[in-house]
Design an enzyme around this catalytic site. Structure first.
Site, PDB file in Angstrom:
ATOM      1  N   ASN A  55       0.743  -1.187  -0.061  1.00 26.84           N
ATOM      2  CA  ASN A  55       0.198  -0.168   0.054  1.00 26.84           C
ATOM      3  C   ASN A  55       0.813   1.470  -0.094  1.00 26.84           C
ATOM      4  O   ASN A  55       0.376   2.176  -0.525  1.00 26.84           O
ATOM      5  CB  ASN A  55      -0.825  -0.030   1.427  1.00 26.84           C
ATOM      6  CG  ASN A  55      -2.177  -0.737   0.981  1.00 26.84           C
ATOM      7  OD1 ASN A  55      -3.251   0.013   0.376  1.00 26.84           O
ATOM      8  ND2 ASN A  55      -2.433  -1.872   1.342  1.00 26.84           N
ATOM      9  N   LYS A 180       3.385 -12.107   7.371  1.00 28.94           N
ATOM     10  CA  LYS A 180       2.131 -11.750   7.088  1.00 28.94           C
ATOM     11  C   LYS A 180       1.655 -12.590   5.565  1.00 28.94           C
ATOM     12  O   LYS A 180       2.601 -12.882   4.840  1.00 28.94           O
ATOM     13  CB  LYS A 180       2.477 -10.359   6.557  1.00 28.94           C
ATOM     14  CG  LYS A 180       1.023  -9.765   6.049  1.00 28.94           C
ATOM     15  CD  LYS A 180       1.239  -8.146   5.542  1.00 28.94           C
ATOM     16  CE  LYS A 180      -0.114  -7.707   4.850  1.00 28.94           C
ATOM     17  NZ  LYS A 180       0.156  -6.655   4.167  1.00 28.94           N
TER      18      LYS A 180
END
Length: 339
Positions: A55, A180
């Site tokens: 992001n 993650k």
């Protein structure tokens, strides 16, 4: 920052963390004032800060820009009174050597933990050579001055996808903080969590995890909030969610309620499931809108300029996507403001 480089330890906490969008002005320069404002806003909402991930368009930034963003974020946290707040920074590069250099520079600038994705340019070779793939992560963790979170995101690594056997092998490295999993595989995360939460694993790694994390747990984190409740049931320790850029309080509340519910509070679990319905919907809207859409949502709902534009080659938003954001997320934003 870790005690190893002369600063007080800032351990990583279980729960919700947010990979920040990096705000760019119309001329594509980094808006450091907007970045500092978003860092402070999210810290006040009680979520962890992850800088320069997907992001954050890390691949669109020069090494100097990346380091400057870390300095800005660390200063924003400290100036707002969050001096003990950890700061995770994406340091993935095109090779092991570049990744190590970026990781060291991030640590010098104020990062306490690194998150590292596998380079995807040579996926045609590395996708077949699993020894080379694991060696990349091991070399980075060997050289990193701060704990490393493995970032498994096939969509951003040209399809390279670590399986649970490989993640378990990497979890045995003494500088591995967790993983993650933006592969959306809860079962993979469950196998990894079952291994790293076992008495045998903790006997080997408990001491160093106590130094790196608040709970002493190896971090297993889905890359989406749409499945947070089932992920927590499957031994995950929180999530790292881009949707948290817009709705940090909502997702943090979902985590708190889900944890209470899974400990036996039936009312909290019932409320968590209703809230998960909301987040599953809004998370998918953000996924469809992409990074430019996340930035537009920040500008539209939170503060003009907080998202800014995306750097090329990411494209501009269509009128249809803008309308989707303005219409379909409006009620969710009203709920966020009520918290």
């Amino acid at each position: 920052m870790s005690a190893a480089n002369g600063h007080p330890s800032r351990p990583w906490a279980n729960g919700v963390s947010v990979p920040l969008a990096t705000p760019f002005r119309a001329d594509e320069s980094v808006d450091h004032a907007a970045l500092a404002a978003q860092v402070t806003r999210l810290a006040k909402a009680g979520v962890g800060i992850v800088l320069l991930g997907t992001n954050g368009e890390a691949s669109h930034l020069t090494p100097a820009e990346r380091k400057a963003c870390v300095v800005t974020a660390r200063k924003a946290l400290d100036d707002a009174g969050f001096t003990n707040e950890p700061l995770m920074v994406g340091t993935g590069g095109g090779s092991a050597g570049i990744t190590i250099e970026l990781t060291k520079e991030a640590a010098e600038a104020g990062a306490t933990h690194a998150i590292v994705i596998c380079p995807g340019y040579f996926s045609f070779a590395m996708g077949r050579d699993r020894v080379a793939l694991l060696d990349f992560f091991k070399r980075v963790m060997d050289a990193s001055p701060i704990p490393v979170l493995i970032y498994n995101f096939p969509g951003a690594a040209a399809g390279i996808d670590l399986n649970s056997d490989e993640l378990i092998e990497l979890s045995e490295h003494p500088n591995c903080l967790g993983a993650k999993l933006t592969c959306a595989m809860i079962g993979k995360g469950h196998r990894l969590a079952a291994h790293t939460q076992s008495a045998e694993y903790l006997a080997r790694h408990g001491a160093r995890l106590q130094a790196a994390t608040v709970t002493g747990q190896f971090q297993v984190l889905p890359g989406f909030s749409e499945s947070l409740v089932p992920a927590l049931l499957s031994r995950h320790t929180g999530c790292i969610t881009g949707t948290g850029n817009i709705f940090p309080k909502t997702i943090a509340r979902l985590y708190t309620l889900a944890v209470k519910g899974l400990k036996g509070d039936a009312a909290a679990l019932s409320e968590a499931l209703v809230l998960q319905d909301r987040i599953a919907r809004s998370d998918f809207i953000i996924v469809k809108a992409g990074i430019p859409g996340t930035k537009y949502a920040l500008d539209h709902y939170v503060q003009k300029g907080l998202g800014g534009i995306a750097r090329s080659p990411l494209g501009k938003l269509s009128p249809e996507v803008k309308k989707m954001i303005e219409t379909d997320l409006a009620e969710d934003w009203a709920f966020e403001q009520s918290l």
